[in-house]
Design a protein around this motif. Structure first.
Motif, PDB file in Angstrom:
ATOM      1  N   TYR A 181      -8.915   0.013  -3.317  1.00  0.00           N
ATOM      2  CA  TYR A 181      -7.998   0.890  -2.587  1.00  0.00           C
ATOM      3  C   TYR A 181      -7.316   1.887  -3.538  1.00  0.00           C
ATOM      4  N   TRP A 191      -3.588   1.370   4.995  1.00  0.00           N
ATOM      5  CA  TRP A 191      -4.405   0.221   4.610  1.00  0.00           C
ATOM      6  C   TRP A 191      -5.232  -0.165   5.840  1.00  0.00           C
ATOM      7  N   SER A 199     -10.158  -5.950  -3.444  1.00  0.00           N
ATOM      8  CA  SER A 199      -9.911  -4.981  -2.363  1.00  0.00           C
ATOM      9  C   SER A 199      -8.764  -4.049  -2.718  1.00  0.00           C
ATOM     10  N   THR A 240      -8.004   5.965  -3.688  1.00  0.00           N
ATOM     11  CA  THR A 240      -6.893   6.915  -3.605  1.00  0.00           C
ATOM     12  C   THR A 240      -6.975   7.938  -4.737  1.00  0.00           C
ATOM     13  N   GLY A 274       0.824  -1.204   0.000  1.00  0.00           N
ATOM     14  CA  GLY A 274       0.000   0.000   0.000  1.00  0.00           C
ATOM     15  C   GLY A 274       0.858   1.254   0.000  1.00  0.00           C
TER      16      GLY A 274
END
Length: 495
Positions: A92, A77, A88, A96, A71
Motif C-alpha cells: 500500500y 484502504w 499488504s 502510494t 492508512g
C-alpha cells in the motif's frame, strides 16, 4: 558541526525529508498537493520504501491499528482486512509512492549522519553517507523534516541470560528474523507479552509442535474483528472515498471514547477486558494470573488480536501462556525461577525496541549541539529553539498516521505562511514559565528505558502532547501560526 569532506554541488532544497516509511511518503504527498513547486528530496537509509513495514518480516506481522486510520486520508484502504498483514501494508505504501510520483524523489541507501543549521544562511547543511559506496555527501535544505520513526533499525532491546551458551537451539529476535528458520514441528518459547509476542504466538502455532508465551507480567489483550462490518456496508452504498472517510471518522471517534472511558474509569475498563478474556478462554482458565495486568489500561499500549487468534490458539491447546521469569537457559530450553522447565528448540526474544530519536542524527544550531532530552516539543512535532524543523511522531493510543497527517499539514501551512510574508526562519522559542514533563506518559519498558533520550512536553499548550486527535486537530490545523511562541524572521539572525 564540522564537514570533513567536500560537498557535491546540488541546488538548495526547500524541504529535505528523512525516511521513506508511512510518515515520509505521507509528508511528500502533502508537499506535492499543498506546496506545489517546492523542491524536495527524501533520504532513506534502506533500499526500499516502507520503513517499519519493510523491516519487520517475522511470522504473522500485522498492524495493531485499523487500516482506515493507519492508512492515508487521501488514499482509501480497499483491502477488506481492517487489521492488515505487513506485506499488504508495505504494498500500500509502495503503491502510494509510485502512483504519486514520489519514488523519483527518494534517494535510497542514504543515511543521515548529522545536520547543522546556519541562521546566517537560513538553511540546514546535512551530512549523508551512501551505504553501498561509502561516499559522504552534503545536502542543503531550507527545512528539515524527520520521518524516521522512534526506534533503532540496527538494534533491538536484547537482555542476556545465564546459560545461553549451553542452549542447543536457536535464539532469534523478531526485528532480525532469519527467513531460513524452520520451526515446523518444534517447540517454541516466545519471551514477551507485547504486541509482537501476541502476533507471533498464533502465527507460529500453526506449524510448530507447541508455542509457549513466557511473560513476566500480563498485558491487556482484546479481540477485534479483522474485517470491519460497518465499513463493508458503507462500501456497498457509498462511493469509495466517502465510505472510507466515514469509516475513518467512525473509528477515530470510537477510539477516543473508549480511551476516555478506560482512563476515567480504569477499574471498570480493567474488569471488562478481563471478563472478555475469560469468555474467550472459558471459566476454568486462570485469567487472574495470565491475563490480568497490575497496571491500569493504557498505562501501556493495549494489544489487539484479530478475530481472537491468540485466544483460539490457547483454547485449542496449540499454545500456552506461562507467567514466570527466566532463571537461566539450559541445553534443552529454559529453567524458570519457579523451578519449571520449558523445553525449547527455538527461543524468540520479543523483548522490545530500542529508542533511537531522529534516526540517530546529531543536530547543531548555529554551532551549538542540540540535546533533544533538554528540549520541549512544540505541539508534539517540533523542538524548542530548533528552527525550520519538524518530526513525525504518532499516537501511542491510536494510529500513528493520524498525527503524522496533521504534522504534514502543519508543515505545509507553515511553509506557505513564510512564503506569503517573505520570511526565512520559523522557530518555537522555549518559554520560561513552562514546566517540563515526560514526553510519553507510558510505563512500557521501551519508554522507561528511553527517558534520557526523549524530549519533554510542557505543562501547558502549545507544549502539551495530547494523544487526542480532536484536540490536535484544533491546535494544529486551525490554530494561529503566529501564536507568540513561534517566532519568525529573515535570514541573518535567529528571531
Amino acid at each position: 558541526m564540522a564537514t570533513p569532506y567536500s560537498a557535491t554541488a546540488e541546488p538548495l532544497l526547500d524541504v529535505l525529508i528523512v525516511g521513506a516509511g508511512l510518515s515520509g511518503i505521507g509528508a511528500a504527498y502533502a508537499l506535492q498537493e499543498r506546496c506545489p513547486g517546492k523542491r524536495y528530496a527524501i533520504l532513506e537509509a534502506r533500499e526500499a520504501v516502507g520503513g517499519t513495514w519493510d523491516l519487520f518480516r517475522y511470522p504473522g506481522i500485522r498492524s495493531d491499528s485499523d487500516m482506515y486510520t493507519l492508512g492515508y486520508g487521501f488514499k482509501p484502504w480497499k483491502n477488506p482486512k481492517a487489521i492488515a498483514d505487513g506485506p499488504s501494508i508495505r504494498s500500500y505504501i509502495e503503491e502510494t509512492a509510485r502512483e504519486s510520483g514520489i519514488l523519483q524523489h527518494i534517494r535510497f541507501g542514504h543515511e543521515v549522519i548529522g545536520a547543522a543549521w546556519s541562521s546566517t544562511e537560513a538553511c540546514w547543511t546535512v551530512e549523508v553517507k551512501h551505504h553501498s559506496t561509502g561516499e559522504a555527501r552534503t545536502l542543503r535544505a531550507r527545512f528539515l523534516y524527520v520521518c524516521s520513526g522512534y526506534y533503532s533499525y540496527e538494534e533491538a532491546h536484547r537482555p542476556t541470560f545465564p546459560g545461553e551458551a549451553e542452549f542447543q537451539g536457536a535464539v532469534v529476535l523478531p526485528q532480525f528474523w532469519p527467513q531460513e528458520l524452520d520451526y515446523s514441528g518444534k517447540h517454541v518459547v516466545v519471551v514477551g507479552s507485547g504486541a509482537t509476542a501476541v502476533t507471533l504466538v498464533p502465527a507460529m502455532a500453526k506449524s510448530a509442535a507447541h508455542v509457549t508465551m513466557l511473560q513476566r507480567s500480563p498485558s491487556y489483550i482484546v479481540t477485534r474483528p479483522s474485517e470491519d462490518a460497518i465499513a463493508a456496508k458503507l462500501r456497498q452504498y457509498l462511493p469509495a472515498q466517502l465510505a472510507y472517510r466515514a469509516t475513518r471518522w467512525k473509528n477515530v471517534l470510537q477510539s477516543i471514547v473508549l480511551y476516555r472511558i478506560a482512563r476515567s474509569k480504569p477499574k471498570l475498563a480493567k474488569k471488562r477486558i478481563v471478563q472478555l478474556a475469560k469468555q474467550e478462554l472459558g471459566p476454568d482458565y486462570d485469567v487472574g494470573t495470565h491475563f490480568t495486568p497490575s497496571y491500569k489500561p493504557w498505562d501501556q499500549r493495549v494489544c489487539v488480536v484479530p478475530d481472537g487468534d491468540l485466544f483460539q490458539a490457547v483454547r485449542e491447546g496449540h499454545a500456552t501462556v506461562v507467567t514466570d521469569e527466566i532463571e537461566r537457559f539450559t541445553a534443552s530450553g529454559l529453567r524458570l525461577k519457579s523451578g519449571q522447565e520449558l523445553p525449547a528448540d527455538v527461543v524468540v526474544l520479543a523483548t522490545g525496541l530500542k529508542i533511537k530519536l531522529l534516526g540517530g542524527m546529531q543536530l547543531h544550531v548555529d554551532g551549538q549541539l542540540v540535546e533533544p532530552n533538554q528540549s520541549l516539543t512544540y505541539k508534539g512535532m517540533m523542538l524548542s529553539d530548533v528552527p525550520n524543523f519538524a518530526m513525525a511522531f504518532g499516537y501511542t493510543n491510536a494510529s500513528w498516521t493520524l498525527k503524522a497527517d496533521l504534522t504534514a499539514g502543519y508543515v505545509c501551512r507553515l511553509l506557505r505562511y513564510m512564503d506569503r510574508h517573505h520570511l526565512d526562519i520559523a522557530v518555537p522559542r522555549k518559554e520560561q514559565n513552562v514546566e517540563p514533563e515526560p514526553f510519553l506518559n507510558f510505563t512500557s519498558g521501551y519508554v522507561q528505558r528511553a527517558q534520557a533520550v526523549l524530549p519533554k512536553q510542557g505543562s501547558r499548550r502549545p507544549w502539551k502532547v495530547y494523544q487526542n486527535y480532536l484536540q490536535d486537530l484544533l491546535t494544529i490545523r486551525f490554530s494561529r501560526l503566529a501564536d507568540g511562541v513561534m517566532h519568525f524572521g529573515p535570514k541573518g539572525v535567529m528571531p
